[in-house]
Design an enzyme around this catalytic site. Structure first.
Site, PDB file in Angstrom:
ATOM      1  N   TYR A  90      14.134  61.844  61.461  1.00 57.97           N
ATOM      2  CA  TYR A  90      15.535  62.138  61.780  1.00 57.97           C
ATOM      3  C   TYR A  90      15.782  62.576  63.218  1.00 57.97           C
ATOM      4  O   TYR A  90      16.516  61.922  63.955  1.00 57.97           O
ATOM      5  CB  TYR A  90      16.073  63.208  60.817  1.00 57.97           C
ATOM      6  CG  TYR A  90      16.102  62.727  59.392  1.00 57.97           C
ATOM      7  CD1 TYR A  90      16.947  61.684  59.009  1.00 57.97           C
ATOM      8  CD2 TYR A  90      15.281  63.297  58.427  1.00 57.97           C
ATOM      9  CE1 TYR A  90      16.963  61.221  57.702  1.00 57.97           C
ATOM     10  CE2 TYR A  90      15.292  62.838  57.117  1.00 57.97           C
ATOM     11  CZ  TYR A  90      16.132  61.791  56.763  1.00 57.97           C
ATOM     12  OH  TYR A  90      16.145  61.327  55.477  1.00 57.97           O
ATOM     13  N   PRO A 103      23.675  59.079  54.287  1.00 57.67           N
ATOM     14  CA  PRO A 103      24.063  58.428  53.034  1.00 57.67           C
ATOM     15  C   PRO A 103      25.372  59.005  52.516  1.00 57.67           C
ATOM     16  O   PRO A 103      25.827  60.051  52.980  1.00 57.67           O
ATOM     17  CB  PRO A 103      22.905  58.776  52.097  1.00 57.67           C
ATOM     18  CG  PRO A 103      22.385  60.081  52.609  1.00 57.67           C
ATOM     19  CD  PRO A 103      22.654  60.115  54.088  1.00 57.67           C
ATOM     20  N   HIS A 329      21.522  63.766  56.647  1.00 54.11           N
ATOM     21  CA  HIS A 329      20.366  63.676  55.767  1.00 54.11           C
ATOM     22  C   HIS A 329      19.193  64.596  56.140  1.00 54.11           C
ATOM     23  O   HIS A 329      18.304  64.832  55.320  1.00 54.11           O
ATOM     24  CB  HIS A 329      19.880  62.217  55.762  1.00 54.11           C
ATOM     25  CG  HIS A 329      19.218  61.782  54.506  1.00 54.11           C
ATOM     26  ND1 HIS A 329      18.692  62.659  53.579  1.00 54.11           N
ATOM     27  CD2 HIS A 329      18.978  60.543  54.007  1.00 54.11           C
ATOM     28  CE1 HIS A 329      18.160  61.963  52.576  1.00 54.11           C
ATOM     29  NE2 HIS A 329      18.327  60.694  52.803  1.00 54.11           N
ATOM     30  N   SER A 445       9.257  61.815  46.097  1.00 56.94           N
ATOM     31  CA  SER A 445       9.360  63.253  46.368  1.00 56.94           C
ATOM     32  C   SER A 445       7.985  63.916  46.348  1.00 56.94           C
ATOM     33  O   SER A 445       7.162  63.654  45.474  1.00 56.94           O
ATOM     34  CB  SER A 445      10.247  63.910  45.312  1.00 56.94           C
ATOM     35  OG  SER A 445      10.229  65.317  45.457  1.00 56.94           O
ATOM     36  N   SER A 545      15.595  53.069  47.447  1.00 60.20           N
ATOM     37  CA  SER A 545      15.563  54.415  46.865  1.00 60.20           C
ATOM     38  C   SER A 545      16.242  54.411  45.505  1.00 60.20           C
ATOM     39  O   SER A 545      17.321  53.844  45.348  1.00 60.20           O
ATOM     40  CB  SER A 545      16.275  55.403  47.793  1.00 60.20           C
ATOM     41  OG  SER A 545      16.121  56.715  47.318  1.00 60.20           O
ATOM     42  N   GLN A 546      15.586  55.033  44.532  1.00 55.72           N
ATOM     43  CA  GLN A 546      16.223  55.229  43.228  1.00 55.72           C
ATOM     44  C   GLN A 546      16.986  56.550  43.270  1.00 55.72           C
ATOM     45  O   GLN A 546      16.409  57.594  43.553  1.00 55.72           O
ATOM     46  CB  GLN A 546      15.170  55.286  42.117  1.00 55.72           C
ATOM     47  CG  GLN A 546      15.783  55.568  40.760  1.00 55.72           C
ATOM     48  CD  GLN A 546      14.762  55.667  39.640  1.00 55.72           C
ATOM     49  OE1 GLN A 546      14.930  55.042  38.607  1.00 55.72           O
ATOM     50  NE2 GLN A 546      13.715  56.459  39.811  1.00 55.72           N
TER      51      GLN A 546
END
Length: 638
Positions: A90, A103, A329, A445, A545-546
């Site tokens: 980032y 997002p 984010h 994660s 990404s889920q």
């Protein structure tokens, strides 16, 4: 051997007694790197990479030296990769935040019959935010536990405490993630309300009393009236935050020359969150349109200036019922955003709007408009930022698709992981669109460790490639047994990749750590990080990404490279929602075409599953494979 730490930390604030993130062994990471890259490279490229990797990992070589330094770093820090990862992912990124980084969560379409309805919704939402903030301040949020693989493991909660207390400050070369430090006598808490590109301070605590919902509505009505006053209109300063990070840092330094601007910036940077009261954006409000409006506000002509992108949480309430939240984010991951927004939506559904004025309330002071002193230089900077935002708006190719033929329940009945299954479908869609595999990012994660954020599941495996080639080239055996073995092998491998990532054994964070340690030691960048294969490995043309939800809403984001796709998916019991993005300027990509291939692939995979179920009974074989995968996962952990 990987470096593990089985002793829980005593400092609960850093991760509630969680273990430190392990450090994989150098050999394991280098072997896995070659395995991940072989099928993505030409034979010549791979041979060169193999030699470079061998040299890097040689006994007594530079790799071992860097690994040794990482082991030292791990002993001295709660999380050895956190700072490296935050900067790389980032803060070092110079691209504009809208679309490229931030997002959005798109709420269900609201039916506001009158202007007051949208303000009631906003007041109710703010009331929910204040309730949630009370939980955070009291550290009363229940601990999250892992689901799926390693279910029941407690997860680090630190990201939640950054939702309303952090700010991304632009810098000329690197941004800074600023955390609010609580003082003995904190100033009254406030939020910033954006309305018609103007910014207003709404104190939510006055005379030591938190405003109730009726008071909040009254204050919002005052703000709308003040924003409508044309003689008071100020330039849309929020547009500057939509620019590239270096450009915004330069513009901010120009703004800071005036004390009035410094005061206004200070109020925005210290607020809890933003609430953006948007004007109606037009007649068509499909899922796709709403996703785009959340990501960029529709540009200068619509609500593009009614934002402040450096703030982690920006709640958008449109007069036309287009609502959601845009988030910066860097402080937290998608699951934290989901948990927070689900709390808020459930709060709004479960608790009736409380719009009865309390008996003993004195007249509230009016909200304050933030003032800006704008020189010709600032006006020029604003025009430049506006042009760039317009280009971004025109460039975004978004397609939100609800796949209704089946959902995760059908996939589970096949004894398959819905996430692994959908990842294979995404690989199949890309291959059918473009005829080749590409580096794929799927976030996993690592919150089961102190200060854990994410690592990458590299789902573009050799097994997945073999499967999608067979599906695409029509060579897949119609034999049920062959299909059963092929799919379980692929899904077993993807489950292993997922296990490696969530147990801290994936390769991306480790390679990043080795690269950054070399930079810190001021040694020449090792050849492995200059090699073409490393550049290819980090060009995530497919960024996935889920983001599952339990209430009706969905997440969306933009691609991370100019010729790539962003693919966010939300598996539900009987359907799957996909948000696919790309850029119009890329001649190679088309979101509609990708979705078309994705849908066809999902239907083809279902047909194969049904054929499999109609043939000889492969249930026991699949069960055996599934058990083996679980065993492998446990062996990685234990």
């Amino acid at each position: 051997m990987p470096v593990l730490d089985r002793e829980p930390s005593k400092d609960l604030g850093g991760g509630d007694g969680l273990s430190k993130l392990p450090l994989p062994s150098l050999k394991d990471t280098l072997d896995m790197y070659l395995r991940c890259m072989k099928h993505l490279l030409t034979e010549e490229q791979f041979n060169k990479t193999q030699n470079i990797v061998k040299q890097f990992g040689a006994p007594g070589g530079v790799g071992e030296r860097l690994q040794s330094k990482l082991e030292e770093r791990r002993k001295n820090k709660a999380n050895w990769v956190y700072d490296y990862w935050l900067n790389d992912m980032y803060l070092n990124n110079r691209l504009a935040l809208p679309v490229n980084s931030s997002p959005a969560m798109v709420f269900p379409q609201q039916n506001f019959r009158a202007p007051i309805d949208s303000l009631r919704f906003a007041a109710h939402l703010i009331s929910g935010v204040l309730e949630y903030k009370t939980l955070l301040d009291g550290r009363a949020l229940p601990v999250d536990y892992a689901r799926g693989q390693l279910a029941g493991t407690p997860l680090c909660m630190e990201q939640y405490y950054r939702l309303f207390t952090s700010y991304r400050l632009p810098g000329p070369e690197r941004d800074t993630l600023v955390a609010q430090e609580s003082s003995v006598m904190p100033e009254p808490e406030h939020i910033i309300v954006a309305c018609k590109n103007q910014f207003f301070v709404l104190d939510v605590v006055i005379n030591f009393r938190r405003l109730n919902e009726r008071d909040l509505l009254t204050q919002l009505e005052k703000i709308v009236k003040m924003a409508d006053s044309e003689e008071e209109q100020l330039p849309p300063i929020g547009l500057l935050t939509s620019d590239g990070r270096t450009e915004w840092a330069e513009s901010r330094s120009v703004l800071m020359r005036e004390s009035t601007n410094r005061d206004s910036l200070d109020m925005i940077e210290r607020c809890l969150c933003l609430v953006c009261l948007d004007d109606a954006s037009g007649p068509e409000l499909s899922d796709t349109t709403r996703a785009m409006l959340m990501l960029h506000g529709g540009g200068v002509a619509k609500n593009g200036g009614n934002r402040w992108y450096d703030k982690p949480m920006q709640f958008v309430v449109g007069a036309d019922g287009c609502c959601g939240v845009v988030c910066e984010h860097s402080p937290f991951e998608g699951i934290v955003l989901v948990q927070c927004t689900e709390y808020l939506l459930k709060y709004m559904i479960g608790s009736p709007s409380k719009l009865v004025r309390a008996a003993s309330v004195s007249e509230l002071p009016a909200p304050r408009r933030l003032r800006w002193k704008c020189t010709p230089e600032i006006h020029k900077l604003l025009a430049c930022s506006a042009d760039k935002l317009q280009r971004l708006v025109r460039n975004l190719d978004m397609n939100v698709h609800k796949f209704y033929d089946y959902g995760k329940e059908f996939i589970k009945k096949q004894k398959m992981s819905p996430d692994a299954y959908i990842q294979v479908a995404l690989q199949l869609a890309y291959y059918r669109c473009h005829g080749r595999p590409v580096s794929t990012y799927e976030s996993a994660s690592i919150r089961r460790f102190q200060e854990g954020r994410v690592d990458n599941i590299r789902s573009a495996t050799p097994e997945a490639l073999a499967f999608v080639k067979a599906m695409t080239d029509g060579m897949l055996s119609t034999s049920v047994r062959c299909f059963s073995v092929d799919t379980t092998t692929i899904l077993s491998m993807l489950n292993k990749c997922h296990c490696r990532a969530i147990t801290g054994m994936a390769i991306d964070n480790h390679l990043l750590g080795l690269r950054e340690i070399a930079h810190e030691l001021k040694i020449e960048k090792p050849e492995i990080f200059k090699d073409e294969a490393y550049l290819i490995s980090n060009q995530f043309i497919l960024s996935t990404s889920q983001v599952p939800t339990t209430v009706e809403m969905f997440c969306c984001y933009g691609p991370v490279v100019p010729n790539g796709y962003g693919a966010c998916y939300n598996p539900q019991s009987d359907h799957i929602l996909f948000s696919v993005s790309s850029f119009h300027e890329s001649p190679q990509t088309c979101s509609a075409e990708f979705v078309k291939c994705l849908v066809q692939g999902l239907l083809d995979m279902r047909d194969l599953c049904n054929k499999c179920n109609c043939g000889s009974n492969p249930t026991e074989q699949r069960k055996e494979k599934h058990t083996q995968t679980e065993t492998n996962c446990k062996s990685i952990v234990g």
